[in-house]
Each structure stands twice: as structure tokens, then as C-alpha cells.
Design a protein around this motif. Structure first.
Motif, mmCIF file in Angstrom:
data_model
loop_
_atom_site.group_PDB
_atom_site.id
_atom_site.type_symbol
_atom_site.label_atom_id
_atom_site.label_comp_id
_atom_site.label_asym_id
_atom_site.label_seq_id
_atom_site.Cartn_x
_atom_site.Cartn_y
_atom_site.Cartn_z
ATOM 1 N N LYS A 31 0.826 -1.208 0.000
ATOM 2 C CA LYS A 31 0.000 0.000 0.000
ATOM 3 C C LYS A 31 0.860 1.259 0.000
ATOM 4 C CE LYS A 31 -4.110 1.975 2.176
ATOM 5 N NZ LYS A 31 -3.650 3.363 2.118
ATOM 6 N N VAL A 32 2.022 1.192 0.642
ATOM 7 C CA VAL A 32 2.918 2.354 0.655
ATOM 8 C C VAL A 32 3.290 2.746 -0.771
ATOM 9 C CG1 VAL A 32 5.207 3.165 1.338
ATOM 10 C CG2 VAL A 32 3.844 1.817 2.934
ATOM 11 N N GLN A 33 3.666 1.763 -1.580
ATOM 12 C CA GLN A 33 4.072 2.040 -2.960
ATOM 13 C C GLN A 33 2.876 2.378 -3.842
ATOM 14 O OE1 GLN A 33 7.138 2.476 -3.720
ATOM 15 N NE2 GLN A 33 7.892 1.764 -1.736
ATOM 16 N N ARG A 34 1.731 1.743 -3.591
ATOM 17 C CA ARG A 34 0.536 2.031 -4.384
ATOM 18 C C ARG A 34 0.060 3.463 -4.130
ATOM 19 N NH1 ARG A 34 -1.854 -3.351 -5.810
ATOM 20 N NH2 ARG A 34 -3.941 -2.475 -5.993
ATOM 21 N N LYS A 39 -0.236 9.175 -5.822
ATOM 22 C CA LYS A 39 0.084 10.587 -5.596
ATOM 23 C C LYS A 39 0.861 11.164 -6.775
ATOM 24 C CE LYS A 39 2.408 13.693 -2.360
ATOM 25 N NZ LYS A 39 3.207 13.789 -1.099
ATOM 26 N N GLU A 40 1.802 10.377 -7.305
ATOM 27 C CA GLU A 40 2.590 10.844 -8.450
ATOM 28 C C GLU A 40 1.694 11.055 -9.670
ATOM 29 O OE1 GLU A 40 5.581 7.895 -8.923
ATOM 30 O OE2 GLU A 40 6.830 8.652 -7.268
ATOM 31 N N ASP A 41 0.724 10.163 -9.861
ATOM 32 C CA ASP A 41 -0.213 10.325 -10.979
ATOM 33 C C ASP A 41 -1.045 11.593 -10.813
ATOM 34 O OD1 ASP A 41 0.693 8.003 -12.114
ATOM 35 O OD2 ASP A 41 -0.917 6.745 -11.319
ATOM 36 N N GLU A 42 -1.507 11.851 -9.579
ATOM 37 C CA GLU A 42 -2.300 13.057 -9.331
ATOM 38 C C GLU A 42 -1.478 14.320 -9.568
ATOM 39 O OE1 GLU A 42 -3.662 12.557 -5.376
ATOM 40 O OE2 GLU A 42 -5.359 11.260 -5.927
ATOM 41 N N GLU A 43 -0.203 14.301 -9.137
ATOM 42 C CA GLU A 43 0.655 15.461 -9.342
ATOM 43 C C GLU A 43 0.905 15.703 -10.822
ATOM 44 O OE1 GLU A 43 4.103 14.558 -7.068
ATOM 45 O OE2 GLU A 43 3.244 15.253 -5.165
ATOM 46 N N GLU A 44 1.063 14.616 -11.576
ATOM 47 C CA GLU A 44 1.276 14.753 -13.016
ATOM 48 C C GLU A 44 0.045 15.351 -13.684
ATOM 49 O OE1 GLU A 44 3.066 14.629 -16.734
ATOM 50 O OE2 GLU A 44 3.908 14.452 -14.720
ATOM 51 N N MET A 45 -1.142 14.913 -13.263
ATOM 52 C CA MET A 45 -2.377 15.462 -13.818
ATOM 53 C C MET A 45 -2.511 16.948 -13.485
ATOM 54 S SD MET A 45 -5.136 12.402 -13.103
ATOM 55 C CE MET A 45 -6.463 13.424 -13.694
ATOM 56 N N SER A 103 0.030 20.724 -7.435
ATOM 57 C CA SER A 103 1.058 19.898 -8.062
ATOM 58 C C SER A 103 2.359 19.891 -7.276
ATOM 59 C CB SER A 103 1.335 20.386 -9.486
ATOM 60 O OG SER A 103 1.901 21.678 -9.459
ATOM 61 N N MET A 104 2.575 20.909 -6.474
ATOM 62 C CA MET A 104 3.829 21.021 -5.732
ATOM 63 C C MET A 104 3.601 20.997 -4.222
ATOM 64 S SD MET A 104 5.641 23.966 -8.067
ATOM 65 C CE MET A 104 7.204 23.764 -7.228
ATOM 66 N N GLN A 105 2.393 20.579 -3.822
ATOM 67 C CA GLN A 105 2.027 20.630 -2.419
ATOM 68 C C GLN A 105 2.849 19.660 -1.585
ATOM 69 O OE1 GLN A 105 -2.037 19.738 -1.669
ATOM 70 N NE2 GLN A 105 -1.977 20.423 0.450
ATOM 71 N N THR A 106 3.429 20.131 -0.535
ATOM 72 C CA THR A 106 4.166 19.302 0.409
ATOM 73 C C THR A 106 3.871 19.812 1.806
ATOM 74 O OG1 THR A 106 6.109 20.739 0.235
ATOM 75 C CG2 THR A 106 6.041 18.800 -1.196
ATOM 76 N N THR A 107 4.015 18.960 2.762
ATOM 77 C CA THR A 107 3.818 19.348 4.152
ATOM 78 C C THR A 107 5.163 19.371 4.848
ATOM 79 O OG1 THR A 107 3.455 17.041 4.756
ATOM 80 C CG2 THR A 107 1.518 18.352 4.234
ATOM 81 N N VAL A 162 9.527 5.145 -21.219
ATOM 82 C CA VAL A 162 8.948 6.427 -20.845
ATOM 83 C C VAL A 162 7.857 6.809 -21.839
ATOM 84 C CG1 VAL A 162 9.403 8.895 -20.600
ATOM 85 C CG2 VAL A 162 11.035 7.220 -19.693
ATOM 86 N N ALA A 163 8.145 6.605 -23.129
ATOM 87 C CA ALA A 163 7.155 6.923 -24.158
ATOM 88 C C ALA A 163 5.943 6.001 -24.071
ATOM 89 C CB ALA A 163 7.786 6.809 -25.547
ATOM 90 N N ALA A 164 6.151 4.802 -23.532
ATOM 91 C CA ALA A 164 5.050 3.834 -23.450
ATOM 92 C C ALA A 164 3.951 4.290 -22.510
ATOM 93 C CB ALA A 164 5.581 2.472 -22.989
ATOM 94 N N SER A 165 4.274 5.218 -21.597
ATOM 95 C CA SER A 165 3.246 5.720 -20.683
ATOM 96 C C SER A 165 2.141 6.437 -21.432
ATOM 97 C CB SER A 165 3.874 6.661 -19.647
ATOM 98 O OG SER A 165 4.475 7.773 -20.299
ATOM 99 N N ASN A 166 2.465 6.911 -22.649
ATOM 100 C CA ASN A 166 1.469 7.581 -23.479
ATOM 101 C C ASN A 166 1.039 6.712 -24.659
ATOM 102 O OD1 ASN A 166 1.625 9.945 -21.894
ATOM 103 N ND2 ASN A 166 3.449 10.596 -23.003
ATOM 104 N N ALA A 167 1.345 5.410 -24.573
ATOM 105 C CA ALA A 167 1.033 4.507 -25.668
ATOM 106 C C ALA A 167 -0.475 4.322 -25.790
ATOM 107 C CB ALA A 167 1.710 3.149 -25.438
#
Length: 217
Positions: A31-34, A39-45, A103-107, A162-167
Motif C-alpha cells: 500500500k505504501v508504494q501504491r 500521488k505521483e499520478d495526481e501530481e502529473e495530472m 502539483s507542488m504541495q508538500t507538508t 517512458v514513451a510507453a506511458s502515453n502509448a
């Protein structure tokens, strides 16, 4: 005993998620990695959203410069419409700032998440998902006869990964339509993931006999 072959179609997935089958201890580590990946996906969006807002604002600004108000004169003073335009710009600025902040929110008390190894040979960022990378199929109605073929997923380098993420995705699924190769004796042909996922048997069609999965990075 009688040897026979199952003739009905048996479907399978390109990505196998074993999270629900793990112990509570392993689930906690996964769950830690998931959560980190989510979070990384949300920041990218949010970054993409901020870029779109900024681009639209620039386009609006350029348009207003190229197409001045016909009713305006060199000596005209600011009108109510101009005030409205300024208000709209202020709103867009607030939207842009909000998107950038998300996108840059940190605590201040946020600490780096320690990497927890779930098992030997698994990557540190393992999320409990395995990807299909090879298949052996059987074609024919006789368990003692027929024809066997091999299907292998094409390896890709870092840049292509890296390009495959947009495949392109397979219709109505989240599966990436990656490149594969099919080995039919001495003949090798290219194919795609959507072709591989159809190897579920039924009648005289190819049926997946052995499926090989590996930890998804």
C-alpha cells in the motif's frame, strides 16, 4: 483416466494484481508504494492542468491584443467590460495558482517513505502487480496432438518505456497495446497485446497453455 482438452474459452489478463491475495503485513508494504504511485499520478495530472490553464491564458491575451474593441478610441477610458476582463484574468490567475499549488504541495512534516522489500527479487517499488510477458499456446482438439506456438513481449529500452506511458490503449481497457512477437516454428511475426489477449481458446483457436508473468516495475 481419460486425457482430454478443455474446449471452452478461458480468458486471462495482461496485468495480474495479487494485492487482495496477500497477507495483511504484505498488503501494508504494498500500500505504501501504491499510494505513492497514486500521488505521483495526481501530481502529473495537476501539472498538465496548470500547463493547459497557462496556455489558454496566453492564447486569450494574444487574441485580445490582435483584435481590439471596435468601439474603443485612443482616448477612451476603462469601461465596465474592461473591468470584467480584469476580473476574469484574476479568476484565471487564481485557478492557475491553485493548480500549481496542488502539483507542488508538500507538508513540513512529510518524510521520505522508506523502501520496504516485499520479497526476494522484487523491485523496491513493487505494488503487487505482475505483467504478462510470454505465452505458450496450443492449437487443436486433441490433447496428444495439435500445434504449439510461442508468444513473447518485445523488450524496450528506458526511453521507449517512458514513451510507453502515453502509448495507445486497447479499446475499453487500461491495457497498453504493446509490441509482441509470435514464434511459429521457424517463422517469427510481430503482433500486439490485443492479439495476445485473444488467445483464450474455444474450438480450433489458439489456447494459452502456459502463461508467464513477471513483477511489474
Amino acid at each position: 483416466g481419460v486425457k482430454c482438452k478443455v474446449m471452452k474459452p478461458v480468458a486471462f489478463q495482461g496485468v495480474l494484481d495479487v494485492y487482495e491475495f496477500c497477507s495483511d503485513k504484505v498488503k501494508a508494504a504494498l500500500k505504501v508504494q501504491r499510494d505513492k504511485a497514486l500521488k505521483e499520478d495526481e501530481e502529473e495530472m495537476n501539472r498538465k492542468l496548470a500547463a493547459v490553464i497557462q496556455e489558454n491564458k496566453i492564447d486569450d491575451t494574444d487574441g485580445s491584443k490582435k483584435t481590439p474593441d471596435a468601439s474603443s478610441t485612443p482616448d477612451a477610458k476603462m469601461t465596465d467590460n474592461d473591468n470584467d476582463g480584469t476580473a476574469e484574468d484574476d479568476i484565471e490567475d487564481e485557478d492557475l495558482k491553485a493548480a500549481m499549488a496542488m502539483s507542488m504541495q508538500t507538508t513540513e512534516d512529510e518524510q521520505p517513505t522508506p523502501e520496504v522489500l516485499v520479497g526476494p527479487g522484487l523491485p523496491p517499488n513493487f505494488q503487487g502487480k505482475y505483467e504478462l510477458f510470454a505465452i505458450v499456446t496450443h492449437k487443436g482438439r486433441d490433447a496428444d496432438g495439435g500445434h504449439y506456438m510461442g508468444w513473447v513481449k518485445a523488450e524496450t529500452d528506458t526511453e521507449r518505456n517512458v514513451a510507453a506511458s502515453n502509448a495507445a490503449k486497447i479499446d475499453d481497457t487500461d491495457e497498453d497495446n504493446d509490441d509482441w512477437f509470435v514464434f511459429d516454428d521457424d517463422e517469427v511475426s510481430p503482433c500486439k497485446t490485443e492479439d495476445v489477449l485473444k488467445l483464450k481458446g474455444g474450438g480450433d483457436w489458439h489456447m494459452s497453455y502456459l502463461n508467464f508473468y513477471r513483477a511489474k516495475k
